[in-house]
Write a protein that holds these residues in place. Structure first.
Motif, mmCIF file in Angstrom:
data_model
loop_
_atom_site.group_PDB
_atom_site.id
_atom_site.type_symbol
_atom_site.label_atom_id
_atom_site.label_comp_id
_atom_site.label_asym_id
_atom_site.label_seq_id
_atom_site.Cartn_x
_atom_site.Cartn_y
_atom_site.Cartn_z
ATOM 1 N N VAL A 162 4.105 13.011 -2.970
ATOM 2 C CA VAL A 162 4.914 12.196 -2.059
ATOM 3 C C VAL A 162 4.066 11.011 -1.607
ATOM 4 C CG1 VAL A 162 6.299 14.157 -1.239
ATOM 5 C CG2 VAL A 162 4.245 13.491 0.015
ATOM 6 N N CYS A 163 4.741 9.984 -1.103
ATOM 7 C CA CYS A 163 4.014 8.842 -0.556
ATOM 8 C C CYS A 163 3.802 9.097 0.924
ATOM 9 C CB CYS A 163 4.807 7.549 -0.749
ATOM 10 S SG CYS A 163 4.007 6.146 0.059
ATOM 11 N N ASN A 164 2.547 9.079 1.368
ATOM 12 C CA ASN A 164 2.296 9.367 2.776
ATOM 13 C C ASN A 164 1.817 8.130 3.541
ATOM 14 O OD1 ASN A 164 -0.264 9.060 1.924
ATOM 15 N ND2 ASN A 164 -1.031 11.030 2.628
ATOM 16 N N GLU A 165 1.996 6.951 2.943
ATOM 17 C CA GLU A 165 1.730 5.712 3.689
ATOM 18 C C GLU A 165 3.063 5.001 3.866
ATOM 19 O OE1 GLU A 165 0.488 3.762 6.044
ATOM 20 O OE2 GLU A 165 -1.435 4.260 5.110
ATOM 21 N N PHE A 166 3.306 4.472 5.057
ATOM 22 C CA PHE A 166 4.571 3.774 5.288
ATOM 23 C C PHE A 166 4.626 2.526 4.416
ATOM 24 C CE2 PHE A 166 6.915 0.515 7.814
ATOM 25 C CZ PHE A 166 8.172 1.066 7.655
ATOM 26 N N CYS A 167 5.584 2.510 3.467
ATOM 27 C CA CYS A 167 5.659 1.359 2.566
ATOM 28 C C CYS A 167 7.025 0.693 2.686
ATOM 29 C CB CYS A 167 5.360 1.784 1.133
ATOM 30 S SG CYS A 167 6.436 3.075 0.512
ATOM 31 N N GLY A 168 7.809 1.076 3.687
ATOM 32 C CA GLY A 168 9.134 0.521 3.891
ATOM 33 C C GLY A 168 10.081 1.651 4.253
ATOM 34 N N GLY A 207 12.531 3.133 2.928
ATOM 35 C CA GLY A 207 12.882 4.192 1.980
ATOM 36 C C GLY A 207 11.704 5.076 1.611
ATOM 37 N N HIS A 208 10.628 4.898 2.331
ATOM 38 C CA HIS A 208 9.341 5.499 2.001
ATOM 39 C C HIS A 208 9.403 7.012 1.806
ATOM 40 C CE1 HIS A 208 5.634 7.256 3.622
ATOM 41 N NE2 HIS A 208 6.255 7.485 4.721
ATOM 42 N N ARG A 209 10.237 7.675 2.587
ATOM 43 C CA ARG A 209 10.250 9.141 2.506
ATOM 44 C C ARG A 209 10.889 9.654 1.219
ATOM 45 N NH1 ARG A 209 14.990 7.834 4.225
ATOM 46 N NH2 ARG A 209 16.663 9.305 4.680
ATOM 47 N N THR A 210 11.586 8.775 0.498
ATOM 48 C CA THR A 210 12.238 9.224 -0.730
ATOM 49 C C THR A 210 11.298 9.121 -1.934
ATOM 50 O OG1 THR A 210 13.021 7.028 -1.307
ATOM 51 C CG2 THR A 210 14.424 8.318 0.149
ATOM 52 N N MET A 211 10.076 8.659 -1.703
ATOM 53 C CA MET A 211 9.168 8.375 -2.809
ATOM 54 C C MET A 211 8.496 9.662 -3.271
ATOM 55 S SD MET A 211 6.607 5.191 -2.742
ATOM 56 C CE MET A 211 5.298 5.051 -3.941
ATOM 57 N N HIS A 212 9.001 10.205 -4.352
ATOM 58 C CA HIS A 212 8.586 11.544 -4.773
ATOM 59 C C HIS A 212 8.318 11.563 -6.273
ATOM 60 C CE1 HIS A 212 9.882 15.633 -6.289
ATOM 61 N NE2 HIS A 212 8.899 15.946 -5.480
ATOM 62 N N GLN A 242 0.835 -1.205 0.000
ATOM 63 C CA GLN A 242 0.000 0.000 0.000
ATOM 64 C C GLN A 242 0.870 1.256 0.000
ATOM 65 O OE1 GLN A 242 -3.246 0.125 2.829
ATOM 66 N NE2 GLN A 242 -3.203 -2.093 3.062
ATOM 67 N N HIS A 243 0.415 2.259 -0.733
ATOM 68 C CA HIS A 243 1.106 3.541 -0.746
ATOM 69 C C HIS A 243 0.087 4.653 -0.547
ATOM 70 C CE1 HIS A 243 4.888 1.796 -2.311
ATOM 71 N NE2 HIS A 243 4.077 0.945 -2.920
ATOM 72 N N GLY A 244 0.602 5.856 -0.314
ATOM 73 C CA GLY A 244 -0.279 7.017 -0.164
ATOM 74 C C GLY A 244 0.040 8.050 -1.222
HETATM 75 CU CU CU Z 1 5.111 4.338 -0.796
#
Ligand code: CU
Lengths: 180, 574
Positions: free
Chosen positions: A159-165, A167-172, A119-121
């Motif tokens: 940005v991804c606002n669901e914890f997906c692992g 590296g999640h904060r780099t998802m842009h 899951q992603h946000g």
């Molecule tokens: Cu994500």
């Protein structure tokens, strides 16, 4: 007796209620019904509703669809220019497949959202006004089609606002909206 | 060892009962000792989870940037599980035993089961903590939600199920008490016992949902089933994910009725209306959980509107009823004894130096204004798009479960220290300072979380995004001033929480033993039952009414503001 630690009187159901408490019940009840009516009504007359169509789709199949779409799209320096009204976005750890994309302001697109793994946000805002932001949940196994019309040109960040692992904060990712 | 054993000693008569010098209740040793056991365990979980409050807050405050992302998610998971679940649920079992056998003046039935429940809960809690700490790649930290198909250790799901089973077992003696008490009679339970009973039923619903969700994920993790559906897991998960917070809410409201009465002299202004509000919760509150699914794919608009709006407002309405009934109880109780006239004299003359009273009243006010309003606002389908998974959502639930529930439970712990452990505080001044410092600082922390989320779009569950999103030219740097205030007040709030632990544990170990019959300075002026004056329904409740009108005005203002922000967005959806 009016003690919360003791049994109430036999006639507690018929004891009179304070006038102001009755008035408050009326106000609170009216407010509850009022905000319900507004929310339900907004789906009819409002322009911002997280309502679209969802299809069940195998994550691998969705990935193929995004690849086909990318194939058909025109590649430019600012990102893909979609071939039609459909925009495909595939979320995976830790990337937005299909972004960046170049869109025209004032044009309605069908944004397809799906994930390949977890899951992603999907969280979007214009660069210069962060409080205009929306957040949608993205599932593997679902393809969610939401129409969107960006009315102002500019850069919109995703940005991804669901914890997906980790590296999640780099998802842009990015939408570049140009004058239509 | 003897210091711990002495905590469980009191002067009981030959039948094992004693009369509480504050509440006047007949308290049996079996009930009291189990309340102490569960309460002490809860405080240990609070202290443990509080350590991670510090490391997590100091990481989100990127000016400090304490942890690397890997450890951050581990610490965040430990923070969430120990505070949202273990601190609260151990307290709630204690509250069930107070609200059941203690208020009814009975012994605790099924004592072995109660103790076994505690052992299983403790094993589950230790197991969950261990499974988080021992997480290894490719598994990820579970956070609170452990959303499938994110790979999370099967030990996590397994031990969480053990904890839930333990909780169910520990709740059985409470239900047995209610059954024994009401069978074959037409007895109406006291309001506090009635509130505890509704809390218990909601807890069972939540636990069943939790067992279903975690069993489903566990079966997938150990390869019993080949795949999991994220949407189905989310529906099951939120039965407990939000349901557990509804237990907190009901337990908190039950504690409000209990503590405003015993330390503030509050009365029940209308049994009928307060009880009806609890019944509303029974029917509607679990549907509020659906607001987590408002921006999920595959859920129809009709489903979302029905569950989070029409049905959920049954619960929001109930909360608004309590929002009037509880302060009105204080106002009526104090006016009847002639304690303070005018519009707010009853409130200004109240025992604000008593930390039990202050904690309870701050909990009521802050839960309502900060937690309740934001909960309803973000529970609207369209507004939810702007709140979902932002730091604002974190602000909302810190307002409900920290400013609301934790603060009320802190008051209850102080109350139990004096009335059941029979210890004086090591320092009355420090004890009195705790609710002020904690409520004050946490209020600012929660407001900053909400601002960062709504006004700056900062996502939740990230180690860093404000100064630096690796691999991106974009950041949320505009929110830096907000995070500076957030970080400073988080330090103050956590220090106040540490002070609470110090005063509590210090009082248990070094506090003077209160002589029999001494009320420890807790009883309201004029005693618990000051009779006389007008009948309750005729008492002027204009102070409470004014406060409630202010509340409604703030509610409307925040509602309008949030909708204004939504309508400024580009066109989205059908
Ligand atoms: Cu994500």
């Amino acid at each position: 007796m009016s003690d919360p630690l003791k049994d109430p009187d036999d006639d507690w159901w018929n004891s009179p209620v304070n006038r102001r408490e009755s008035i408050w019940l009326g106000l609170a009840g009216a407010w509850s019904v009022g905000i319900f009516a507004w929310m339900a009504g907004f789906t009819q007359f409002g322009d911002q509703n997280p309502i679209g169509t969802t299809y069940d789709v195998d994550p691998d199949r969705y990935q193929e669809r995004v690849a086909e779409y990318k194939e058909a799209a025109e590649e430019t320096e600012d990102g893909l220019v979609p071939p039609g009204d459909d925009v495909y976005i595939g979320a995976l750890r830790f990337n937005w497949d299909g972004l960046p994309v170049v869109l025209e302001a004032g044009h309605e697109y069908d944004i397809h959202l799906g994930a390949y793994d977890v899951q992603h946000g999907f969280s979007v805002r214009p660069e210069e006004n962060l409080n205009k932001q929306i957040n949608l949940q993205v599932f593997p196994g679902s393809e969610w089609v939401i129409p969107m019309t960006f009315d102002e040109p500019g850069t919109y960040h995703v940005v991804c606002n669901e914890f997906c692992g980790q590296g999640h904060r780099t998802m842009h990712g990015r939408f570049t909206v140009v004058e239509g | 060892m003897s210091a711990i054993a002495s905590l469980f000693r009191n002067d009981y008569d030959s039948d094992g009962f004693r009369t509480c010098s504050v509440t006047g209740l007949d308290v049996h040793r079996s009930v009291e000792n189990h309340v102490k056991l569960f309460g002490l365990t809860a405080v240990i979980a609070l202290a443990f989870g509080g350590i991670f409050a510090f490391t997590v807050a100091m990481t989100r405050w990127e000016f400090i940037g304490f942890l690397d992302p890997g450890s951050y998610y581990t610490h965040l998971s430990l923070h969430a599980w120990n505070l949202l679940i273990f601190w609260m649920v151990f307290m709630e079992i204690a509250i069930l035993y107070v609200g059941g056998p203690m208020v009814l003046g009975r012994t605790l039935p099924l004592r072995r089961l109660a103790t076994a429940g505690w052992v299983i809960m403790a094993l589950g809690a230790v197991g969950v903590n261990a499974s988080i700490l021992l997480t290894e790649a490719p598994n990820e930290a579970p956070l609170l939600t452990a959303y499938v198909p994110l790979p999370v250790s099967p030990w996590f799901y397994g031990t969480a199920i053990v904890f839930l089973l333990g909780t169910t077992i520990a709740a059985l003696p409470f239900f047995a008490t209610i059954w024994l008490e009401t069978r074959g009679t037409r007895r109406t339970l006291p309001l506090v016992a009635f509130g505890a009973f509704i809390t218990g039923i909601i807890a069972v619903e939540a636990i069943l949902g939790g067992i279903a969700a975690f069993a489903y994920a566990f079966a997938w993790r150990i390869d019993l089933i080949a795949s999991v559906d994220p949407g189905i897991y989310r529906q099951l998960y939120w039965i407990i994910g939000h349901g557990s917070q509804q237990i907190n809410l009901l337990a908190m409201i039950t504690v409000w009725y209990f503590l405003t009465h015993v330390v503030g002299g509050a009365v029940v202004v209308s049994e009928k209306i307060s009880r009806t509000a609890f019944v509303f919760y029974l029917f509607f509150i679990n549907l509020g959980a659906a607001h987590h699914l408002l921006v999920d794919p595959g859920v129809s608009a009709g489903w979302r509107i029905w569950n989070t709006s029409y049905a959920f407002y049954g619960a929001a309405f109930a909360s608004m009823i309590h929002a009037f009934a509880i302060p009105a109880g204080i106002e009526a109780g104090r006016r009847r004894r002639g304690q303070g006239g005018g519009l707010f004299g009853w409130l200004t003359s109240a025992p604000w130096g008593n930390p039990v009273f202050a904690a309870t009243v701050f909990s009521i006010i802050l839960f309502g204004f900060l937690g309740g309003i934001t909960g309803v606002v973000m529970g609207q389908m369209q507004v939810n798009m702007t709140w979902h998974n932002t730091f604002a959502a974190v602000g909302h639930f810190h307002a409900t479960v920290v400013l609301g529930t934790t603060l009320a439970f802190m008051g209850l712990v102080f109350f139990v220290i004096k009335t059941m452990f029979r210890r004086d505080f090591v320092s009355e001044t420090l004890a009195a300072a705790v609710p002020y410092a904690y409520a004050g600082a946490m209020s600012i922390v929660t407001l900053m979380m909400m601002y960062a989320g709504i006004l700056y779009g900062v996502p939740r569950r990230t180690a860093e995004v404000v100064r630096n999103i690796p691999g991106s030219e974009f950041s949320f740097a505009a929110a830096i001033p907000i995070f500076m205030i957030f970080g400073l007040f988080a330090v103050v709030a956590i220090a106040s929480g540490a002070l609470f632990i110090l005063v509590s544990v210090g009082s248990l170990l070094f506090g003077d033993r209160l002589p029999g019959g001494d009320d420890g300075g807790l009883l309201p002026e004029g005693g618990l039952h000051a009779d006389g004056g007008q009948p309750i329904h005729a008492v002027e409740l204009r102070g409470t009414f004014t406060l409630c009108l202010v509340f409604l005005a703030v509610f409307i203002a925040i509602y309008v503001l949030n909708w204004y922000l939504v309508t400024q967005l580009w066109a989205i959806g059908a």
